[in-house]
Design an enzyme around this catalytic site. Structure first.
Site, mmCIF file in Angstrom:
data_model
loop_
_atom_site.group_PDB
_atom_site.id
_atom_site.type_symbol
_atom_site.label_atom_id
_atom_site.label_comp_id
_atom_site.label_asym_id
_atom_site.label_seq_id
_atom_site.Cartn_x
_atom_site.Cartn_y
_atom_site.Cartn_z
ATOM 1 N N ASP A 130 27.625 -9.549 -31.923
ATOM 2 C CA ASP A 130 26.529 -9.757 -32.873
ATOM 3 C C ASP A 130 25.246 -10.210 -32.178
ATOM 4 O O ASP A 130 25.235 -10.533 -30.991
ATOM 5 C CB ASP A 130 26.943 -10.775 -33.952
ATOM 6 C CG ASP A 130 27.633 -12.011 -33.372
ATOM 7 O OD1 ASP A 130 27.544 -12.233 -32.153
ATOM 8 O OD2 ASP A 130 28.250 -12.748 -34.151
ATOM 9 N N ASN A 134 33.848 -21.543 -41.338
ATOM 10 C CA ASN A 134 34.175 -20.913 -42.632
ATOM 11 C C ASN A 134 35.066 -19.691 -42.432
ATOM 12 O O ASN A 134 35.266 -18.912 -43.359
ATOM 13 C CB ASN A 134 32.888 -20.539 -43.384
ATOM 14 C CG ASN A 134 32.026 -19.555 -42.613
ATOM 15 O OD1 ASN A 134 32.423 -19.064 -41.556
ATOM 16 N ND2 ASN A 134 30.846 -19.263 -43.139
ATOM 17 N N HIS A 180 34.499 -17.188 -40.300
ATOM 18 C CA HIS A 180 33.833 -15.942 -39.914
ATOM 19 C C HIS A 180 34.205 -15.529 -38.490
ATOM 20 O O HIS A 180 34.515 -16.357 -37.640
ATOM 21 C CB HIS A 180 32.318 -15.978 -40.148
ATOM 22 C CG HIS A 180 31.499 -16.792 -39.210
ATOM 23 N ND1 HIS A 180 30.410 -17.527 -39.621
ATOM 24 C CD2 HIS A 180 31.575 -16.982 -37.879
ATOM 25 C CE1 HIS A 180 29.864 -18.111 -38.581
ATOM 26 N NE2 HIS A 180 30.560 -17.805 -37.514
ATOM 27 N N GLU A 186 30.691 -12.873 -42.567
ATOM 28 C CA GLU A 186 30.801 -14.055 -43.407
ATOM 29 C C GLU A 186 31.845 -13.847 -44.504
ATOM 30 O O GLU A 186 32.211 -12.709 -44.801
ATOM 31 C CB GLU A 186 29.438 -14.353 -44.045
ATOM 32 C CG GLU A 186 28.345 -14.682 -43.028
ATOM 33 C CD GLU A 186 28.428 -16.104 -42.485
ATOM 34 O OE1 GLU A 186 29.539 -16.657 -42.398
ATOM 35 O OE2 GLU A 186 27.371 -16.652 -42.137
HETATM 36 C C1 GLP Z 1 28.644 -18.033 -34.243
HETATM 37 C C2 GLP Z 1 29.049 -16.683 -33.675
HETATM 38 C C3 GLP Z 1 30.554 -16.453 -33.741
HETATM 39 C C4 GLP Z 1 31.270 -17.679 -33.236
HETATM 40 C C5 GLP Z 1 30.954 -18.836 -34.134
HETATM 41 C C6 GLP Z 1 31.676 -20.117 -33.757
HETATM 42 O O1 GLP Z 1 28.308 -18.021 -35.574
HETATM 43 N N1 GLP Z 1 28.391 -15.581 -34.303
HETATM 44 O O2 GLP Z 1 30.889 -15.300 -32.994
HETATM 45 O O3 GLP Z 1 32.658 -17.454 -33.188
HETATM 46 O O4 GLP Z 1 29.565 -19.073 -34.077
HETATM 47 O O5 GLP Z 1 30.954 -20.815 -32.802
HETATM 48 P P1 GLP Z 1 31.470 -22.036 -32.001
HETATM 49 O O6 GLP Z 1 32.403 -21.497 -30.975
HETATM 50 O O7 GLP Z 1 30.242 -22.637 -31.397
HETATM 51 O O8 GLP Z 1 32.140 -22.950 -32.965
#
Ligand code: GLP
Length: 244
Positions: free
Chosen positions: A67, A136, A138, A143
């Site tokens: 993304d 959440n 995702h 989402e």
């Molecule tokens: C972002 C990314 C995801 C990632 C998520 C969790 O929103 N788009 O790909 O898995 O955050 O992030 P973290 O590893 O910092 O908790």
């Protein structure tokens, strides 16, 4: 589904990096799907360390990221292109032209999403997809409560995601409201999935993703249906799951 428990974040990072390394060593021209967020950082730093020891060769590897934020240029410090350059690409011998992310600056985002899907097809699909999980549930920026069959698309970021990502920006207003993300469909078509999870704050969502019903309200729950998933998580993240 294989579950590999690590003691802590460092252990999780090393174990997951071992799996990515095995893929690179066994299949040097692999297409690797990459993730951002704080969780995979340790994996990337470990890969760089092994590259520096001459244990890894990225020269034929191709990468596709999950993304990118809409409206952030590649030079913006919070863009995922910048993150990938800083934390992996600039430190290993991968040709920059073999690294791909959605173009967050594309004005015609529908055309950009189509281009990205076509690119993944042209590369022959993803051999190993690295994933993190949001609080959440995702994955990528898919989402909750969206259809599972989406390809690359533009999403309106959920308030919870915006709040979680505010820590990386000066304030909440600076966090982009939109992102382009690979869809669940492409993620599920990856030949292998490697999910990394760390910390007690992810324990409940990991339990729901792994053991709860498969539902769009927890996007990561779909991976229960994937034939080759490995989850590498630390003890804290596995705190709500009994492995016996
Ligand atoms: C972002 C990314 C995801 C990632 C998520 C969790 O929103 N788009 O790909 O898995 O955050 O992030 P973290 O590893 O910092 O908790």
């Amino acid at each position: 589904m294989k579950i590999i428990q690590a003691k802590d974040y460092a252990g999780m990072s090393r174990k997951a990096a071992n799996i990515v390394s095995a893929q690179i060593i066994l299949f040097p021209n692999s297409v690797i799907g990459l993730a951002t967020g704080s969780t995979p950082l340790g994996v990337y730093h470990q890969l760089v360390e092994w590259y520096r020891k001459d244990d890894l060769d990225f020269s034929k590897i191709r990468t596709v990221n999950l993304d990118e934020y809409s409206g952030l240029s590649p030079e913006h410090e919070q863009s995922y292109r910048y993150y990938m350059n800083q934390n992996l690409f600039r430190d290993v011998n991968i040709p920059m032209e073999s690294t791909h992310l959605p173009n967050g600056m594309a004005q015609d985002y529908e055309a950009e999403c189509k281009r990205y899907d076509q690119l993944i097809t042209d590369l022959g699909g993803i051999d190993l997809q690295l994933l993190g999980i949001g609080h959440n549930g995702h994955i990528g920026f898919n989402e909750p409560d969206q259809a599972f069959d989406k390809t690359t698309h533009r999403v309106i970021l959920n308030q919870r995601t915006i709040e979680a990502n505010t820590r990386f920006f000066r304030n909440k207003e600076e966090v982009p409201k939109y992102a382009l993300t690979m869809g669940i469909k492409a993620i599920m078509q990856a030949r292998k999935i490697l999910l990394v999870v760390s910390g007690a704050d992810k324990a409940e969502i990991l339990r729901r993703a792994m053991m709860g019903p498969i539902t769009p309200s927890v996007p990561a729950s779909i991976i229960q249906l994937h034939p080759d998933v490995t989850i590498v998580a630390d003890e804290a993240a596995l705190g709500r799951i009994s492995l016996s």
